[in-house]
Scaffold this motif. Structure first.
Motif, PDB file in Angstrom:
ATOM      1  N   TYR A  41     -11.509   8.556  38.813  1.00 45.76           N
ATOM      2  CA  TYR A  41     -12.957   8.663  38.344  1.00 45.76           C
ATOM      3  C   TYR A  41     -13.196  10.052  37.634  1.00 45.76           C
ATOM      4  O   TYR A  41     -13.476  10.135  36.398  1.00 45.76           O
ATOM      5  N   TYR A  42     -12.698  11.034  38.330  1.00 44.20           N
ATOM      6  CA  TYR A  42     -13.050  12.238  37.928  1.00 44.20           C
ATOM      7  C   TYR A  42     -12.235  12.939  36.824  1.00 44.20           C
ATOM      8  O   TYR A  42     -12.386  13.461  36.060  1.00 44.20           O
ATOM      9  N   PHE A  43     -10.747  12.409  36.848  1.00 47.66           N
ATOM     10  CA  PHE A  43      -9.842  12.745  35.746  1.00 47.66           C
ATOM     11  C   PHE A  43     -10.443  12.247  34.710  1.00 47.66           C
ATOM     12  O   PHE A  43     -10.247  13.095  33.582  1.00 47.66           O
ATOM     13  N   LEU A  44     -10.451  10.880  34.549  1.00 50.29           N
ATOM     14  CA  LEU A  44     -11.058  10.333  33.174  1.00 50.29           C
ATOM     15  C   LEU A  44     -12.154  10.833  32.697  1.00 50.29           C
ATOM     16  O   LEU A  44     -12.334  10.835  31.537  1.00 50.29           O
ATOM     17  N   ASP A  45     -13.104  11.051  33.670  1.00 50.74           N
ATOM     18  CA  ASP A  45     -14.436  11.563  33.195  1.00 50.74           C
ATOM     19  C   ASP A  45     -14.031  12.933  32.593  1.00 50.74           C
ATOM     20  O   ASP A  45     -14.774  13.066  31.528  1.00 50.74           O
ATOM     21  N   ASP A  46     -13.338  13.684  33.212  1.00 49.32           N
ATOM     22  CA  ASP A  46     -13.149  15.183  32.613  1.00 49.32           C
ATOM     23  C   ASP A  46     -12.370  15.059  31.166  1.00 49.32           C
ATOM     24  O   ASP A  46     -12.586  15.931  30.321  1.00 49.32           O
ATOM     25  N   LEU A  47     -11.290  14.315  31.248  1.00 48.85           N
ATOM     26  CA  LEU A  47     -10.495  13.993  29.998  1.00 48.85           C
ATOM     27  C   LEU A  47     -11.322  13.568  28.974  1.00 48.85           C
ATOM     28  O   LEU A  47     -11.254  14.195  27.746  1.00 48.85           O
ATOM     29  N   TYR A  48     -12.086  12.630  28.974  1.00 50.54           N
ATOM     30  CA  TYR A  48     -13.020  11.958  27.957  1.00 50.54           C
ATOM     31  C   TYR A  48     -14.061  13.142  27.635  1.00 50.54           C
ATOM     32  O   TYR A  48     -14.127  13.225  26.230  1.00 50.54           O
ATOM     33  N   THR A  49     -14.512  13.936  28.446  1.00 44.60           N
ATOM     34  CA  THR A  49     -15.309  14.791  28.109  1.00 44.60           C
ATOM     35  C   THR A  49     -14.704  15.885  27.291  1.00 44.60           C
ATOM     36  O   THR A  49     -15.435  16.328  26.274  1.00 44.60           O
ATOM     37  N   ALA A  50     -13.602  16.182  27.545  1.00 39.14           N
ATOM     38  CA  ALA A  50     -13.013  17.260  26.863  1.00 39.14           C
ATOM     39  C   ALA A  50     -12.556  16.953  25.510  1.00 39.14           C
ATOM     40  O   ALA A  50     -12.539  17.742  24.600  1.00 39.14           O
ATOM     41  N   LEU A  51     -12.289  15.632  25.407  1.00 44.17           N
ATOM     42  CA  LEU A  51     -11.842  15.003  23.716  1.00 44.17           C
ATOM     43  C   LEU A  51     -13.250  14.672  23.052  1.00 44.17           C
ATOM     44  O   LEU A  51     -12.733  14.508  21.845  1.00 44.17           O
ATOM     45  N   GLU A  52     -14.121  14.335  23.423  1.00 44.63           N
ATOM     46  CA  GLU A  52     -15.306  13.997  22.940  1.00 44.63           C
ATOM     47  C   GLU A  52     -15.703  14.635  21.502  1.00 44.63           C
ATOM     48  O   GLU A  52     -15.868  14.108  20.513  1.00 44.63           O
ATOM     49  N   ASP A  53     -15.915  15.913  21.781  1.00 48.44           N
ATOM     50  CA  ASP A  53     -16.146  16.789  20.408  1.00 48.44           C
ATOM     51  C   ASP A  53     -15.148  18.039  20.299  1.00 48.44           C
ATOM     52  O   ASP A  53     -15.443  18.962  19.899  1.00 48.44           O
ATOM     53  N   HIS A  54     -13.739  17.411  20.372  1.00 47.45           N
ATOM     54  CA  HIS A  54     -12.498  18.485  20.334  1.00 47.45           C
ATOM     55  C   HIS A  54     -12.712  18.634  18.802  1.00 47.45           C
ATOM     56  O   HIS A  54     -12.447  17.787  17.692  1.00 47.45           O
ATOM     57  N   PRO A  55     -12.367  20.112  18.405  1.00 46.15           N
ATOM     58  CA  PRO A  55     -12.463  20.574  17.097  1.00 46.15           C
ATOM     59  C   PRO A  55     -11.161  20.084  16.421  1.00 46.15           C
ATOM     60  O   PRO A  55     -11.010  19.996  14.981  1.00 46.15           O
ATOM     61  N   VAL A  56     -10.044  19.756  17.188  1.00 48.21           N
ATOM     62  CA  VAL A  56      -8.665  19.177  16.615  1.00 48.21           C
ATOM     63  C   VAL A  56      -8.375  17.883  16.811  1.00 48.21           C
ATOM     64  O   VAL A  56      -7.865  17.104  15.872  1.00 48.21           O
ATOM     65  N   ILE A  57      -8.394  17.454  17.950  1.00 44.88           N
ATOM     66  CA  ILE A  57      -7.908  16.305  18.423  1.00 44.88           C
ATOM     67  C   ILE A  57      -9.208  14.954  18.234  1.00 44.88           C
ATOM     68  O   ILE A  57      -9.972  15.158  18.710  1.00 44.88           O
ATOM     69  N   GLN A  58      -8.693  14.187  17.361  1.00 47.73           N
ATOM     70  CA  GLN A  58      -9.570  13.050  17.317  1.00 47.73           C
ATOM     71  C   GLN A  58      -9.024  11.741  17.861  1.00 47.73           C
ATOM     72  O   GLN A  58      -7.816  11.401  17.533  1.00 47.73           O
TER      73      GLN A  58
END
Length: 574
Positions: A405-422
């Motif tokens: 739960y916490y891994f996926l939540d942190d991963l998706y949070t980091a990717l939501e508004d990433h300036p390079v990774i879409q």
């Protein structure tokens, strides 16, 4: 860092068909257990992070079984023996077989992550382990209350983290800890029914919003390249042993039928035709891609080693620049040219599947994002890389604290508004990079052919090439010959013919061949050996023919001890 990058997660959801078509009973509970835990949690993560996009691959035979469970809950006619026992008002008068069945079933979980964290459940396990050496007579003294508590805790442990947060009754039951009565079990059963019945509608809604793309697999998860040509196993392992049978009879038409059925049922469930196919086990060959092209499939995917083998065959040597060749789509020359192929980043995918479960969730998420950022930094082609991360959406999480739960939540949070990774889907990547269905992308590679292989080692060695697996193929080939003979004779009615074809399709699943061999838990090998032979015997029954006597005896003599991996599947290379 100026280069943008498309990151495509493909979460693969699959369980083989556990139904006994002779009785309608489910032989193993993994479909509803994974629905409670993994399919529900994975949907919840996406719902809570609407900016994160992904591909979710559902094998049709899994969806068939989810709908079957939905009907069971709606009618209150349970055909899963474990659910029936959970619903039983009085567990003090069980038969010896039912008593043993509960004990055999309800410790099949990851002990470190799914039993040890709960003191009451651990006590039940410790008591069992204390009494077990004394034999069945002593175990028979375990009371109905012990069995009620064990059944309840087993299902509580298999509830996903998101399900626990949504349903207060689960927290109340876990706090109670012991002495569960019929009313407690009925409340738990209600949550299970609600969760399982909601899986398909939730993913349908996510797909309708455009957040996810739902792809498909040929219907019963057949190892399609081997059905098309058993000799394809030797493209990646030239000295692989093979079955005595020269070929699988009518393999081309059978693979085409699995593909056609997958497309038809997908349209019925989701209202659209799937644009992409994740072949069972990522197993591909040039012949399979030609079949997919005939069905107007726009994309398919496989493992990184398949690409490496194919590039080596085309160019005569290894290509050193992994970042140059891996992070782009490919097409194959010839009849399959319009199918765009993507290849899994094995390193990134296996970090999630095997490594990060031992890390703190946030550290793992940040490490993953940093790895993807480095791919963007190293890109010098001028084209936007596409990174494919493909793995099971179900089997890894039982090794993570809190089901990941916490891994996926942190991963998706980091990717939501990433300036390079879409984050993206394969279909939208194709649509935005060029005209979907064309093959005129500036960064797309071309291969003269694919070296047939899978996402496991780039070979088919997990399904063919040892005595037990080869023997299983010979028995299937023999059954298919009998099937063809009976169909030509015209002795079956249309209803009987459809029943026999459904049974044959189930026998063609890749999962049976996966389990034969000495690298899997012996209990699982025995279970799948028995199920496979039972399915073949029932096929002969439907064909009104006597089954070969050899089907009365185990095919496999392998297995690596008595430990059991939870979830009905070992931690695959996925």
């Amino acid at each position: 860092m100026n280069t943008s990058l498309d990151l495509v997660f493909l979460w693969h959801m699959h369980q083989p068909d556990y139904r006994d078509y002779a009785t309608g009973e489910f032989s193993l509970p993994w479909v509803y257990l994974h629905a409670m835990k993994d399919y529900s949690d994975m949907a919840s993560h996406l719902e809570r992070h609407p900016k994160v996009r992904a591909v979710v691959n559902f094998v049709p035979i899994l969806l068939d079984q989810l709908e079957d469970y939905e009907q069971q809950f709606a009618s209150n006619q349970l055909r899963d023996p474990l659910l029936r026992l959970l619903a039983r008002d009085d567990l003090s008068c069980l038969s010896p077989a039912e008593h043993q069945f509960i004990l055999d079933s309800c410790f099949r979980s990851n002990h470190t992550k799914m039993i040890a964290p709960y003191p009451a459940y651990k006590r039940l396990h410790d008591l069992f382990r204390t009494l077990e050496p004394s034999g069945d007579v002593v175990l028979s003294y375990l009371s109905g209350q012990y069995l009620a508590d064990l059944l309840t805790w087993y299902h509580l442990a298999w509830c996903g983290e998101s399900v626990r947060r949504e349903h207060d009754v689960l927290v109340e039951l876990m706090s109670k800890g012991e002495g569960f009565d019929a009313s407690d079990r009925q409340q738990l059963l209600s949550v299970i029914g609600h969760t399982v019945s909601g899986i398909i509608p939730r993913y349908r809604k996510l797909a309708a919003s455009g957040q996810i793309e739902i792809s498909a697999t040929p219907h019963y998860h057949p190892l399609a390249p081997l059905l098309l040509d058993l000799n394809s196993a030797r493209e990646s392992i030239p000295d692989s042993s093979l079955p005595q049978s020269v070929r699988y009879p009518g393999g081309h038409s059978r693979v085409a039928a699995h593909i056609h059925s997958a497309l038809e049922t997908h349209r019925a469930r989701f209202g659209v035709t799937p644009q992409g196919i994740w072949p069972a086990e990522g197993a591909v060959s040039t012949g399979l891609l030609e079949l997919l092209a005939q069905q107007d499939c726009h994309w398919a995917a496989s493992g990184e080693t398949v690409l490496a083998n194919s590039l080596r065959a085309a160019h005569g040597s290894d290509l050193a620049d992994r970042s140059y060749y891996l992070y782009r789509p490919y097409h194959i020359s010839g009849a399959s040219k319009k199918v765009h192929c993507f290849f899994r980043d094995d390193k990134l995918s296996d970090l999630i599947g095997f490594e990060y479960s031992r890390w703190h969730g946030k550290d793992a998420a940040l490490h993953f994002v940093a790895q993807v950022e480095e791919i963007a930094r190293q890109n010098h082609s001028g084209d936007s890389p596409v990174v494919s991360v493909i793995l099971d959406g179900e089997n890894a999480w039982e090794y993570y604290p809190y089901n990941g739960y916490y891994f996926l939540d942190d991963l998706y949070t980091a990717l939501e508004d990433h300036p390079v990774i879409q984050t993206n889907t394969f279909s939208d990547y194709l649509a935005n990079t060029g005209k979907q269905g064309s093959f005129a992308f500036s960064n797309e590679g071309e291969l003269p052919r694919l070296v047939a292989g899978s996402w496991v080692y780039g070979t088919f060695s997990t399904w063919i090439g040892c005595p037990d697996k080869d023997r299983a193929w010979d028995l299937l080939c023999m059954a298919k010959q009998s099937y063809d003979m009976v169909l030509v004779s015209g002795h079956l009615t249309e209803v009987e013919r459809k029943a026999a074809e459904r049974q044959l399709a189930s026998c063609e699943s890749s999962d049976w061949f996966w389990w034969f061999g000495d690298y899997n838990p012996s209990h699982a090998v025995e279970s799948f050996d028995r199920l496979y032979r039972h399915n073949l015997i029932h096929l002969y029954h439907l064909l009104k023919l006597p089954a070969p006597a050899t089907l009365n005896h185990p095919l496999s003599h392998g297995g690596r001890g008595d430990e059991v991996e939870a979830g009905g599947a070992m931690r695959r290379g996925s």
